[in-house]
Design an enzyme around this catalytic site. Structure first.
Site, PDB file in Angstrom:
ATOM      1  N   GLU A 173       0.810  -1.218   0.000  1.00  0.00           N
ATOM      2  CA  GLU A 173       0.000   0.000   0.000  1.00  0.00           C
ATOM      3  C   GLU A 173       0.843   1.269   0.000  1.00  0.00           C
ATOM      4  O   GLU A 173       0.346   2.356   0.267  1.00  0.00           O
ATOM      5  CB  GLU A 173      -0.967  -0.026   1.180  1.00  0.00           C
ATOM      6  CG  GLU A 173      -1.923  -1.211   1.075  1.00  0.00           C
ATOM      7  CD  GLU A 173      -2.944  -1.275   2.199  1.00  0.00           C
ATOM      8  OE1 GLU A 173      -2.873  -0.448   3.124  1.00  0.00           O
ATOM      9  OE2 GLU A 173      -3.817  -2.155   2.138  1.00  0.00           O
TER      10      GLU A 173
ATOM     11  N   LYS B  95     -15.752  -1.271   2.166  1.00  0.00           N
ATOM     12  CA  LYS B  95     -15.015  -1.745   0.995  1.00  0.00           C
ATOM     13  C   LYS B  95     -16.027  -2.281  -0.002  1.00  0.00           C
ATOM     14  O   LYS B  95     -16.708  -3.269   0.275  1.00  0.00           O
ATOM     15  CB  LYS B  95     -14.036  -2.852   1.385  1.00  0.00           C
ATOM     16  CG  LYS B  95     -12.886  -2.400   2.285  1.00  0.00           C
ATOM     17  CD  LYS B  95     -12.046  -3.587   2.725  1.00  0.00           C
ATOM     18  CE  LYS B  95     -10.810  -3.150   3.490  1.00  0.00           C
ATOM     19  NZ  LYS B  95     -10.058  -4.300   4.040  1.00  0.00           N
TER      20      LYS B  95
END
Length: 427
Positions: A205, A337
């Site tokens: 990330e 999400k």
């Protein structure tokens, strides 16, 4: 004019080099929406299922040709000709077509790609930005970014058991200012790590993945970087953790392999409480494992009045699990999400339920991302006030931040940066 006339699926690569699904939806008036679907590394057991081919001779079994085939075949046959502005009807038709509780037949990756592309096509047809089309005239709140600057857990090959250590620039006056703050801390941290002899390679990330012995050691580096970048920790900038505790929950215990320690659920709760007393941590995600309901209750009772306790694996963007959590009084926030649940309609329903129960909501990326920036628009559309989309490196992360900069510029004096008000614990 907004009838769906074509749906095109294709296999593309995500930020980890794994295949994922991209979908184009074309409308009668020529408008087109495109969406690419992300994928997670640490996935909750209760998530909707992404369909993989399983052919070990192709992409190690991770190909998505079956999902792509479903997009252009069964799904198009079912919703072709429908009005793209009827999002709920279209999403419900795909859910019914799949016929499973977790979208495992057609694949959540196929269904979500179509769902998001439909919304984007409809927005283009209406000549509106996606955040305005989905959120209406009240969509003007720019979220506080949770910037993942230290990676651990399954996102990095180092001893840090927690998956993410994040900075939140709550004291900024605008999103652009918050982004600058995060970037300056990021670069300062890089210099501090390098000076101390640590590697500055980045994880999935975009955060650094130094070979540090514990979360405490990583937090100390971050605190130092905040100060040396010219900001005040606990005032300008708060900290957030993603423990991803399910990943190291074994036989009823929390096994910290990096620290060589094992904690009971009570010890885990007390350890997290201790961290919040020593560092300006205002948000903890998945502090307990997804099915450790007693642990979640203990943690919530202990620090839920002053710390945002975010359920990711716990709630998996699912209204049934969220409703159960609200009833039990566990957690006080949901991580959102889109690919955990698989349609835009269900995603929006989860945010609405959270807000009605006075839970906060955090719009989130996945570790396997693409250049698609849809979640930036959705963060503004839903007035979440918080977004979690990685570090200040890797274009699959910065694409979301850059889209938020564009939205803030477009909104001009109507834009409102959420700041401290995004967190109940700080409001």
């Amino acid at each position: 004019m907004t009838a769906i006339v074509d749906i095109i699926g294709r296999e593309i690569l995500d930020s980890r080099g794994n295949p994922t699904v991209e979908v184009d939806v074309v409308l009668e008036d020529g408008s087109m929406g495109r969406a690419a679907v992300p994928s997670g590394a640490s996935t909750g057991a209760h998530e909707a299922v992404e369909l993989r081919d399983g052919d070990k001779g192709r992409y190690g079994g991770k190909g998505v040709e079956k999902a792509v085939e479903a997009v252009s075949g069964e799904i198009f046959d079912a919703i072709g000709g429908m009005d793209a502005e009827n999002q709920v009807q279209i999403d419900n038709a795909m859910i019914a077509l799949d016929g499973t509780p977790n979208k495992s037949r057609l694949g959540a990756n196929a269904i979500l790609g179509v769902s998001l592309a439909v919304a984007k096509a409809a927005a283009e047809s209406c000549d509106m930005p996606l955040y305005r089309y989905v959120g209406g005239t009240s969509a003007r709140v720019l979220p506080v970014p949770m910037m993942n600057i230290v990676n651990g857990g399954v996102h990095a090959d180092n001893p840090i058991d927690f998956q993410e250590i994040m900075v939140m620039p709550v004291g900024a006056q605008s999103f652009a200012e918050a982004l600058r703050c995060g970037a300056e801390i990021f670069h300062t941290l890089k210099g501090e790590l390098k000076k101390a002899g640590h590697n500055t390679n980045v994880g999935d990330e975009g955060g650094f993945a130094p070979n540090l012995p514990s979360a405490d050691a990583a937090l100390d580096f971050v605190m130092s970087a905040i100060g040396k970048a010219g900001y005040k920790a606990g005032d300008d900038v708060m900290l957030a953790l993603d423990c991803a505790s399910t990943e190291f929950f074994k036989d009823g215990k929390y096994v910290y392999e990096g620290e060589k320690k094992t904690r009971s659920r009570s010890e885990q709760a007390k350890y997290l409480a201790d961290l919040t007393s020593r560092y300006p941590i205002v948000s903890i995600e998945d502090g307990m494992a997804e099915d450790d309901m007693d642990g979640w209750k203990e943690l919530t009772d202990l620090i839920g009045g002053k710390v945002q306790l975010v359920g990711d694996d716990l709630f998996v963007t699912n209204v049934t699990r969220l409703a159960d959590g609200i009833k039990r009084g566990i957690g006080n926030s949901i991580l959102v999400k889109v690919n955990q649940i698989g349609t835009l309609t269900e995603t929006l329903a989860a945010v609405e339920m959270a807000h009605k129960a006075a839970y906060t909501a955090v719009m989130s990326h996945r570790s396997g991302e693409t250049e698609d920036s849809t979640i930036a628009d959705l963060a503004v559309a839903t007035n979440c006030g918080q977004i979690k989309t990685g570090s200040l490196a890797r274009s699959d992360r910065t694409s979301k931040y850059n889209q938020l900069l564009r939205i803030e510029q477009q909104l001009d004096d109507q834009a409102l940066y959420a700041g401290r008000s995004a967190l109940k614990a700080l409001a």
